[in-house]
Design a protein around this motif. Structure first.
Motif, PDB file in Angstrom:
ATOM      1  N   TYR A  50      -3.285  16.359  -3.321  1.00 25.76           N
ATOM      2  CA  TYR A  50      -2.369  16.012  -2.415  1.00 25.76           C
ATOM      3  C   TYR A  50      -1.708  17.254  -1.731  1.00 25.76           C
ATOM      4  N   TYR A  99      -2.297  10.725   4.240  1.00 29.35           N
ATOM      5  CA  TYR A  99      -1.346   9.738   3.375  1.00 29.35           C
ATOM      6  C   TYR A  99      -0.323   8.857   4.402  1.00 29.35           C
ATOM      7  N   ARG A 101       2.148   6.070   2.833  1.00 31.16           N
ATOM      8  CA  ARG A 101       3.321   5.666   2.108  1.00 31.16           C
ATOM      9  C   ARG A 101       2.901   5.265   0.446  1.00 31.16           C
ATOM     10  N   GLY A 102       3.795   5.284  -0.434  1.00 31.11           N
ATOM     11  CA  GLY A 102       3.612   5.002  -1.661  1.00 31.11           C
ATOM     12  C   GLY A 102       3.092   6.021  -2.717  1.00 31.11           C
ATOM     13  N   THR A 103       2.495   5.780  -3.672  1.00 35.22           N
ATOM     14  CA  THR A 103       1.936   6.762  -4.835  1.00 35.22           C
ATOM     15  C   THR A 103       0.745   7.676  -4.124  1.00 35.22           C
ATOM     16  N   PRO A 104       1.073   8.823  -4.051  1.00 31.03           N
ATOM     17  CA  PRO A 104      -0.117   9.791  -3.588  1.00 31.03           C
ATOM     18  C   PRO A 104      -1.555   9.904  -4.497  1.00 31.03           C
ATOM     19  N   TYR A 105      -1.249   9.151  -5.474  1.00 32.50           N
ATOM     20  CA  TYR A 105      -2.545   9.103  -6.554  1.00 32.50           C
ATOM     21  C   TYR A 105      -3.450   7.784  -6.138  1.00 32.50           C
ATOM     22  N   SER A 106      -2.880   7.063  -5.651  1.00 28.67           N
ATOM     23  CA  SER A 106      -3.611   5.575  -5.220  1.00 28.67           C
ATOM     24  C   SER A 106      -4.403   5.862  -3.861  1.00 28.67           C
ATOM     25  N   SER A 109      -2.745   4.417  -0.769  1.00 24.14           N
ATOM     26  CA  SER A 109      -1.661   4.963   0.066  1.00 24.14           C
ATOM     27  C   SER A 109      -2.034   5.581   1.286  1.00 24.14           C
TER      28      SER A 109
END
Length: 123
Positions: A50, A99, A101-106, A109
């Protein structure tokens, strides 16, 4: 609406390098943080890295940290994924995404996705 096109995927030997590009068009590219994901056959899409909109803050999956590097050129609406010391387990289709919102790992998002580029690491 944002259109994303990945390129640069190839067949490479273990230990080799590749640079993937993700070209964006549509809404202002600089407004988006960007992510790279990958998906191998039979596996779920997984987070690779990210990069923030401005300033270049980055996050990486543990499996690629120290080998992969993300950068962006907002003037040319492009984000890059430099991959070094490639391993067979890096074989996958690589995707870039915007991207939201939320966790960048999912993957949840992220909104806009490219169609992917194939990376194959094999001797």
């Amino acid at each position: 609406q944002v259109q994303l096109v990945e390129s640069g995927g190839d067949l490479v030997q273990p230990g080799g390098s590749l640079r993937l590009s993700c070209a964006a068009s549509g809404r202002p590219f600089s407004a988006y943080a960007m992510g790279w994901f990958r998906q191998a056959p039979g596996k779920e899409r997984e987070f690779v890295g990210y990069i923030a909109q401005i300033g270049g803050a980055t996050l990486y999956a543990g499996s690629v940290r120290g080998r992969f590097a993300i950068s962006r050129d907002n003037a040319h609406n492009t984000v890059y994924l430099q991959m070094e010391s490639l391993k067979p387990e890096d074989t996958a289709v690589y995707y870039c995404a915007t991207y939201v919102r939320g966790t960048p790992y999912s993957p949840q998002s992220y909104t806009y996705w490219g169609r992917g580029t194939q990376v194959t690491v094999s001797s």
